[in-house]
Structures are given as structure tokens and as C-alpha cells.
Design an enzyme around this catalytic site. Sequence first.
Site, PDB file in Angstrom:
ATOM      1  N   CYS A  13      56.507  56.246  64.225  1.00 45.14           N
ATOM      2  CA  CYS A  13      57.796  56.589  64.435  1.00 45.14           C
ATOM      3  C   CYS A  13      58.427  54.840  63.757  1.00 45.14           C
ATOM      4  O   CYS A  13      58.806  54.495  62.741  1.00 45.14           O
ATOM      5  CB  CYS A  13      58.287  57.021  64.794  1.00 45.14           C
ATOM      6  SG  CYS A  13      57.933  58.902  64.842  1.00 45.14           S
ATOM      7  N   ASP A 124      65.024  57.304  68.818  1.00 45.62           N
ATOM      8  CA  ASP A 124      63.540  58.152  68.460  1.00 45.62           C
ATOM      9  C   ASP A 124      63.651  59.509  67.766  1.00 45.62           C
ATOM     10  O   ASP A 124      63.369  60.318  67.946  1.00 45.62           O
ATOM     11  CB  ASP A 124      62.722  58.699  69.530  1.00 45.62           C
ATOM     12  CG  ASP A 124      61.268  58.466  69.272  1.00 45.62           C
ATOM     13  OD1 ASP A 124      61.128  58.650  67.753  1.00 45.62           O
ATOM     14  OD2 ASP A 124      60.317  58.659  70.392  1.00 45.62           O
TER      15      ASP A 124
END
Length: 156
Positions: A13, A124
Site C-alpha cells: 500500500c 495504513d
Amino acid sequence: MMRVLFVCLGNICRSPMAEAVLRHKIERADLTSQIEVDSAGTGNWHVGDAPHRGTRQVLAAAGISFQGIKARQIAPDDFDTFDRIYAMDHQNERELLRLAGMNKAKIERFMTLLHDKPQRDVPDPYYTGRFDEVYEMIDQGTDQLIRELSAVIRKM
């Protein structure tokens, strides 16, 4: 040659997003022969995987290529190879400092690039789903980083 490494937890990510964005800016600034960029994860769960679908969507919408980016785990020689290592959050930073041996000075938290932002970590998006928010942080931080790297290169 300046070498920059971005590190997050799984390398699907945040860190591959930062790698792709900085690579794009390096190409636009005609600095590909002077700056190398890569990304890695502290964990090995996604080794060999392409970036997360959310990362790919945000990058594609911005016209930024993520071709060739595959998840990998941080390796001991990365601490010798890279000049700057940016951890995306405190957990990643803590793990990098544990692994770094004598190379702790190369490690910084990514958000230190954004001096005017109170937030210390890049959240995140694997858990939050907020890939657009993360892209904005990474875009701003890599703008600052390309300015810093360009200044260092001019002095070399």
C-alpha cells in the site's frame, strides 16, 4: 547516485505508492541517472505481489505507473545499499531501527518531510481504506524529498 527506500508493513500500500510517486517525479525532473528508488516491507506476507488494488487505482487516476513494482521484504544489505530509508509509521521505524545495526542514522519517518503537518504517521490504508488521503500525504512528502535530493545532487 542517491538511493531512497520506502518501508511499510507489507509493501503493498504505502511504500509502493511512495516508490511509484517518487519514481514519476524523478523521471519528470530528468534525474533517473542520479536517484534510485525502491520499497520494501517489514513483513513477508505479500512478497511477490503487485501493489494493493486501492494503491493501483489511486496511482492510475493520477497518471502514475506502478509497472514492475512487486512486494519484497527488507533485507540486511538494504541498510548498506540505500542512503535514505523512510518508514511510513512508528511501528515500521521501530522494526527498522532494530534491524539496522550501525546504519540507524539513515532511517527517518516519512512524515518528517512534512514539517508543517502534526501527524507523525502515514495511516495504513489497508485498514482504513483511505488511499486518497495517503496519496495526498505521499505526494506532498515526495515533493519535499525531490527538492532535498536535487539540492544534494547539485552539491555533489
